[in-house]
Design an enzyme around this catalytic site. Structure first.
Site, mmCIF file in Angstrom:
data_model
loop_
_atom_site.group_PDB
_atom_site.id
_atom_site.type_symbol
_atom_site.label_atom_id
_atom_site.label_comp_id
_atom_site.label_asym_id
_atom_site.label_seq_id
_atom_site.Cartn_x
_atom_site.Cartn_y
_atom_site.Cartn_z
ATOM 1 N N ASP A 150 0.916 -1.167 -0.017
ATOM 2 C CA ASP A 150 0.052 -0.015 -0.163
ATOM 3 C C ASP A 150 1.036 1.357 -0.052
ATOM 4 O O ASP A 150 2.175 1.234 0.314
ATOM 5 C CB ASP A 150 -0.801 -0.014 1.189
ATOM 6 C CG ASP A 150 -2.038 0.933 0.940
ATOM 7 O OD1 ASP A 150 -2.097 1.835 -0.040
ATOM 8 O OD2 ASP A 150 -3.030 0.883 1.628
HETATM 9 C C1 BGC Z 1 -4.913 3.357 -0.024
HETATM 10 C C2 BGC Z 1 -5.144 2.448 -1.198
HETATM 11 C C3 BGC Z 1 -4.680 3.159 -2.451
HETATM 12 C C4 BGC Z 1 -3.462 3.886 -2.418
HETATM 13 C C5 BGC Z 1 -3.003 4.845 -3.638
HETATM 14 C C6 BGC Z 1 -3.648 4.203 0.064
HETATM 15 O O1 BGC Z 1 -3.662 5.203 0.937
HETATM 16 O O2 BGC Z 1 -4.963 2.743 1.081
HETATM 17 O O3 BGC Z 1 -6.302 1.845 -1.011
HETATM 18 O O4 BGC Z 1 -4.933 2.532 -3.654
HETATM 19 O O5 BGC Z 1 -3.318 4.791 -1.127
HETATM 20 O O6 BGC Z 1 -3.988 5.703 -3.612
#
Ligand code: BGC
Length: 765
Positions: free
Chosen positions: A228
């Site tokens: 993530d």
């Molecule tokens: C979120 C993800 C997301 C990523 C990119 C993160 O903060 O938890 O679900 O895909 O950011 O935006």
């Protein structure tokens, strides 16, 4: 096909290390020397959030269709429709030069307080897994990748970057992992995104057990694992733990750490090569789908409308819906004019167009007059003037349509909810309008359950419209006017009170940990076990027609676990309009070696029926439908015995129950040890046979011991071994024998040691 192995052989250590970290917020590191391009990813999940500049994280994204969010998708219970949606998402990715869309999210709704529940499907792992697999298969059918997220146990926003979810092994296997497992096995997502949080003390980004052992080895993930955004703390530990690609980039320091670790002999280059192999495999795969062109924005808007309508759940209807012939309709509530159709955070889509509910209603209403009142302000103030205005409008109309949206400050990625209530102004508004207008229908826009005790009895109808996507305004009016017969059913329980919810006492944790103390018992599993009243059960949803269930039958009354069984039932549309019914199949185990939920969803089907039409629904049940995860055997096991197969219209509306007998084909290893209790010896097929002579003797001794009491008529019946043995069955066999040591010809510890030796090597007779 590109020869990945050949590319790796030509790569320098620095190039390999660089490939394992992103080059920008949304791309892999290209290796121009070897002709390897960058792969582009974008959020997800319910639309494409393509940043025009890959170095930016939060700029306005290119216009894309904003489909309903996962809560609404799940309420369709329709894998085919979600597959179709996935294919449409892929077309938008192709047009916008996106190789992988970052979704779907398959985490469980442990508590309705999770700020991000709107991005997740369900409280039930089976349903979430089926729908996640349909989404992935839909997107990937067009040659675009997905990212199944957030693996694993990302069930709250509070301290999401650091908190450790403390979960016992069985709960992890039966509740928090199966949706991911199903999606991986059935759909092979090109990428899986790890969670921010820790699981049992280890960051999900470094979790060897979760990433290497389970996800890759056991389930066979062929693609890559991506972090993530910002989830990696220790790059080298993460590589060893199975995290292939760190995002976002660029991160020169991380790349250097990897190079240094290999040079210092701390990181085996083979580990790095394996991650490089996985990344190259996906990067080269994405290049096989040419990008560019346009997508059909209007067709996708129409699809978004269909999906939204199918994901709306008619929770209550005293008969005022569908609207018919009213001449004056009061439309009340800001969200009728300023639609609330998606959630806050990384999934925020820049829609291609937005249907305003009020305008869609007007298009349907014909000659009827629509009036409007705001009802509540954008902020959290109490505005009696707006309530007064709304009451006047409601009084002057034949029906009031009350649009209530849960504001973003109460629900979003980034923070959890603190309660399940609407705002005080919204509650007061509903009560005031309902007091003057009995024909009041409430239309809710929210991503997760709200409590309704303060107002539901006063209103005639409630439509849960969820975060309905950009075309949701049209879908609401389709349903209110009966152009679409509602068919959505809840993929989550609506509780009566926050205090009744499963994780209430363990939420949201503190001092760095959150203990999943409710174990297996989330969602309906919890309410079933506690026999708690609820507002609306899992699987509930009304229609403008009615359905009869008949002729329930099963392919075999007795069967081997490996063969499974098929359940069939005839569904008839007994009303006057066409409609769709969602048939649910739950399994109840009569008796098990470990505690099990009262019932668990193991199959479902959605069937479309014209008035008077009957169709047979067939639902197959396999080994896993009957199995549970045994933490001692460290595997899914079945046990011989009876099961009820419950066919229902919701978790609380079971129409038929069939009892079947399962034969387990497992030959389980013997787990007995010197501390094993008499009950455990009896439960083990080998142990039982071997220990029988010893147990006979113990029983005889016990009967002799109690003879005096029995004779005096004060104890259990003389020949009732079970009663006599009650106090002994849960003692270690050896301890009971030690009390009676003089009746055995060898020392009890030696006897038990001999029994154990034989039990652990002798096959079952
Ligand atoms: C979120 C993800 C997301 C990523 C990119 C993160 O903060 O938890 O679900 O895909 O950011 O935006």
């Amino acid at each position: 096909m590109t020869d990945v192995k050949a590319i790796i052989e030509q790569m320098t250590l620095a190039e390999k290390a660089a490939l394992c970290t992103g080059d920008s917020a949304w791309t892999t590191t290209p290796i121009k020397r070897l002709g390897l391009p960058a792969m582009v990813v974008s959020d997800g999940p319910h639309g494409v959030r393509r940043q025009p500049d890959v170095h930016q994280m939060g700029a306005e994204s290119l216009p894309a269709t904003c489909f309903p969010t996962a809560s609404a998708l799940a309420a369709t219970w329709d894998g085919e429709l979600i597959h179709e949606l996935g294919a449409a998402l892929a077309e938008e990715c192709i047009a916008q030069h996106v190789d992988v869309v970052l979704g779907p999210g398959a985490n469980m709704k442990r508590s309705p307080l999770n700020g991000r529940n709107f991005e997740y499907f369900s409280e039930d792992p089976y349903l979430a897994g089926e729908l996640a697999a349909a989404y992935i298969n839909g997107v990937q059918s067009k040659g675009v990748g997905t990212s199944l997220k957030h693996f694993a146990a990302n069930n709250q926003e509070f301290q999401r970057f650091t908190i450790s979810a403390e979960i016992d092994e069985r709960t992890l296997r039966e509740i928090y992992l199966p949706a991911f497992e199903k999606a991986v096995r059935q759909a092979q997502p090109w990428t899986v995104m790890c969670a921010y949080n820790k699981v049992n003390g280890t960051f999900a980004s470094e979790h060897d057990y979760l990433l290497n052992r389970i996800l890759k080895d056991e389930w066979g993930l062929e693609g890559l694992v991506v972090s993530d955004w910002g989830a990696v703390r220790d790059r080298v530990a993460a590589l060893k733990g199975g995290l292939d690609w760190e995002m976002p980039g660029p991160q020169a320091r991380r790349v250097q750490e990897v190079i240094d670790a290999v040079n210092a002999g701390v990181l085996d280059e083979a580990v790095l090569d394996e991650s490089v192999r996985r990344i190259l495999g996906i990067v080269t795969k994405t290049q096989q789908t040419p990008k560019g062109g346009e997508f059909d924005a209007e067709a996708h808007h129409q699809l978004a409308r269909r999906v939204a309508a199918d994901g709306m759940v008619l929770l209550k209807n005293d008969g005022i819906l569908p609207l018919q012939g009213q001449q004056v309709i009061a439309v009340i509530g800001r969200s009728a004019r300023q639609p609330h159709f998606q959630g806050g955070g990384s999934s925020h889509i820049n829609p291609t167009q937005v249907t305003v509910p009020f305008e869609a209603l007007q298009a349907h209403a014909g000659d009827a007059k629509l009036t409007y009142a705001d009802g509540y302000p954008a902020d959290n103030r109490i505005r009696q003037d707006l309530i007064d205005e709304a009451v006047a409008a409601a009084r002057a109309a034949e029906v009031a349509l009350l649009f209530i949206a849960l504001p973003t400050y109460k629900e979003s990625e980034g923070y959890d909810r603190t309660d399940l209530d609407l705002t005080a102004q919204q509650i007061a508004l509903i009560q005031a309008v309902a007091a003057v207008q009995p024909n009041t229908a409430v239309i809710l826009n929210n991503g997760a359950p709200v409590v309704m005790g303060d107002w539901i009895d006063g209103v005639a109808a409630v439509l849960e419209a969820y975060m309905m996507g950009q075309a949701g305004g049209g879908a609401i009016s389709d349903i209110l006017f009966g152009a679409v017969n509602p068919s959505g059913k809840l993929a989550e329980t609506f509780p009566l009170r926050l205090e009744d919810t499963p994780a209430y006492l363990n939420w949201p944790g503190g001092a760095g940990t959150v203990r999943y103390g409710e174990g297996l018992f989330i969602g309906y599993r919890y309410y079933d076990a506690r026999k708690l009243p609820i507002q609306f059960p899992f699987g509930h949803g009304l229609s403008y027609t009615t359905f009869a269930y008949s002729n329930a039958r099963v392919s075999a009354e007795s069967f081997d676990d490996t063969d499974g069984v098929t359940v069939s039932v005839d569904i008839t549309n007994t009303g006057a309009v066409a409609g769709k019914e969602i048939v649910q199949l739950y399994v109840h185990d009569h008796e098990a070696g470990l505690v099990r939920p009262d019932k668990e969803l193991k199959g479902f089907a959605k069937v479309a029926l014209a008035p008077g039409e009957t169709k047979t629904v067939n639902i197959g049940l396999d080994f896993r439908a009957f199995a549970f995860y045994h933490p001692k055997y460290k595997q899914w096991i079945t046990e011989d015995g009876a099961f009820d197969l419950l066919i229902g219209a919701s978790a609380a509306d079971i129409r038929h129950s069939l009892t079947v007998t399962l034969r387990s084909t497992l030959d389980l290893p013997c787990l007995l040890d010197k501390e094993s209790t008499i009950r455990e010896w009896l439960a083990d097929p080998r142990g039982r046979a071997l220990a029988e002579p010893v147990l006979e003797q113990i029983r005889a001794n016990v009967i002799a011991m109690f003879a005096g009491i029995v004779a005096a008529g004060e104890g259990p019946a003389e020949n009732d071994d079970m009663d006599l043995m009650l106090g002994f069955n849960d003692m270690p066999l050896v301890s009971v024998m030690l009390w009676q040591a003089d009746t055995f010809d060898k020392h009890p510890e030696d006897i038990v040691a001999e029994l154990l030796e034989r039990a652990t090597r002798q096959p079952v007779a």
